[in-house]
Motif scaffolding. Structure first.
Motif, PDB file in Angstrom:
ATOM      1  N   ILE A 183       0.897  -1.243  -0.170  1.00  0.00           N
ATOM      2  CA  ILE A 183      -0.020  -0.071  -0.138  1.00  0.00           C
ATOM      3  C   ILE A 183       1.021   1.199   0.090  1.00  0.00           C
ATOM      4  O   ILE A 183       1.642   1.409   0.719  1.00  0.00           O
ATOM      5  CB  ILE A 183      -1.000  -0.206   1.175  1.00  0.00           C
ATOM      6  N   ALA A 184       0.495   2.145  -1.143  1.00  0.00           N
ATOM      7  CA  ALA A 184       1.415   3.372  -0.860  1.00  0.00           C
ATOM      8  C   ALA A 184       0.377   4.511  -0.539  1.00  0.00           C
ATOM      9  O   ALA A 184      -0.702   4.494  -0.707  1.00  0.00           O
ATOM     10  CB  ALA A 184       1.857   3.526  -2.465  1.00  0.00           C
ATOM     11  N   PHE A 185       1.327   5.530  -0.209  1.00  0.00           N
ATOM     12  CA  PHE A 185       0.568   6.571   0.244  1.00  0.00           C
ATOM     13  C   PHE A 185       1.077   8.187  -0.152  1.00  0.00           C
ATOM     14  O   PHE A 185       2.362   8.138   0.148  1.00  0.00           O
ATOM     15  CB  PHE A 185       0.611   6.775   1.994  1.00  0.00           C
ATOM     16  N   ILE A 186       0.587   8.550  -1.005  1.00  0.00           N
ATOM     17  CA  ILE A 186       0.860   9.631  -1.681  1.00  0.00           C
ATOM     18  C   ILE A 186       0.470  10.721  -0.736  1.00  0.00           C
ATOM     19  O   ILE A 186      -0.740  11.301  -0.569  1.00  0.00           O
ATOM     20  CB  ILE A 186       0.332   9.956  -2.971  1.00  0.00           C
ATOM     21  N   GLY A 187       1.414  11.585   0.014  1.00  0.00           N
ATOM     22  CA  GLY A 187       1.245  12.300   1.162  1.00  0.00           C
ATOM     23  C   GLY A 187       1.289  11.629   2.471  1.00  0.00           C
ATOM     24  O   GLY A 187       1.012  10.563   2.563  1.00  0.00           O
ATOM     25  N   ALA A 188       2.157  12.509   3.408  1.00  0.00           N
ATOM     26  CA  ALA A 188       2.448  11.737   4.656  1.00  0.00           C
ATOM     27  C   ALA A 188       1.973  12.788   5.584  1.00  0.00           C
ATOM     28  O   ALA A 188       2.472  12.754   6.916  1.00  0.00           O
ATOM     29  CB  ALA A 188       3.990  11.615   4.790  1.00  0.00           C
ATOM     30  N   GLY A 189       0.768  13.293   5.492  1.00  0.00           N
ATOM     31  CA  GLY A 189       0.309  13.996   6.700  1.00  0.00           C
ATOM     32  C   GLY A 189      -0.791  13.218   7.655  1.00  0.00           C
ATOM     33  O   GLY A 189      -0.556  12.093   7.861  1.00  0.00           O
ATOM     34  N   HIS A 190      -1.830  14.105   8.343  1.00  0.00           N
ATOM     35  CA  HIS A 190      -2.460  13.343   9.502  1.00  0.00           C
ATOM     36  C   HIS A 190      -3.406  12.181   8.698  1.00  0.00           C
ATOM     37  O   HIS A 190      -3.555  11.211   9.399  1.00  0.00           O
ATOM     38  CB  HIS A 190      -3.193  14.756   9.709  1.00  0.00           C
ATOM     39  N   ILE A 191      -3.882  12.343   7.693  1.00  0.00           N
ATOM     40  CA  ILE A 191      -4.777  11.101   7.413  1.00  0.00           C
ATOM     41  C   ILE A 191      -4.012  10.033   7.286  1.00  0.00           C
ATOM     42  O   ILE A 191      -4.269   8.814   7.397  1.00  0.00           O
ATOM     43  CB  ILE A 191      -5.386  11.423   5.907  1.00  0.00           C
TER      44      ILE A 191
END
Length: 185
Positions: free
Chosen positions: A8-16
């Motif tokens: 699983i990739a996450f583009i953006g490493a913010g709160h969500i």
């Protein structure tokens, strides 16, 4: 194949992203090494890596290429830029994009390819402690296998409801603590 065997990739490493990664790892739904995040702010990536043991990517494309599922967890005004980057590189087939960018319709990803699996998802704040609800809308290209894994992913945040896309915002508005407060005024 189980969710633990999926990347699983996450583009953006913010709160969500932090919320989802935290719940996935606490609930032991996946191997942290199969989670990979990309963000231009290296400090956010390092925090996620140190706290949860996930992998980090040098850029969005490295994260996408390593994953079966791609969360787009960026601010709505950044989505266009991310889509343009994916389009220029040629978004690889067989992956599902899960867009958690508020107010961004599934159609915003259409230029990436006609058969691309897209999910629009909006979890609410209680999801941080596994007691939330997420409204999910699937485009017709999401396979039954992909749906199964996506529903399992969102189960770590609490409950979910699958709706037509035009109802995603309404469901989330009605599940907000603010609307409950309004009933008591």
């Amino acid at each position: 194949m189980s969710l633990k065997e999926r990347s699983i990739a996450f583009i953006g490493a913010g709160h969500i992203t932090e919320m989802i990664v935290s719940r996935l790892t606490k609930m032991d739904h996946t191997d942290p090494e199969r989670l990979i995040a990309a963000d231009p702010v290296r400090e956010k990536l390092e925090k996620l890596r140190e706290q949860h043991g996930i992998s980090t990517a040098k850029d969005n494309l490295e994260a996408v290429n390593a994953a079966d599922f791609v969360f787009v967890n960026v601010m709505p005004n950044i989505v266009r830029e991310v889509v343009e980057e994916f389009k220029a590189a040629g978004f690889p087939g067989g992956k599902a994009i899960i867009s958690v960018a508020g107010g961004i319709p599934i159609a915003a990803y259409d230029e990436l390819g006609g058969q691309l699996a897209i999910v629009r998802a909006l979890p609410n704040p209680p999801s941080q402690v596994g007691k939330g609800i997420a409204a999910l809308a699937f485009n017709p290209h999401v396979t039954e296998d992909q749906k199964k894994y996506i529903l399992e992913l969102f189960a770590c945040l609490g409950d979910h409801v699958v709706v037509r896309e035009e109802f995603v915002n309404a469901v989330m508005a009605l599940s907000s603590p603010a609307i409950t407060y309004m009933f008591f005024l």
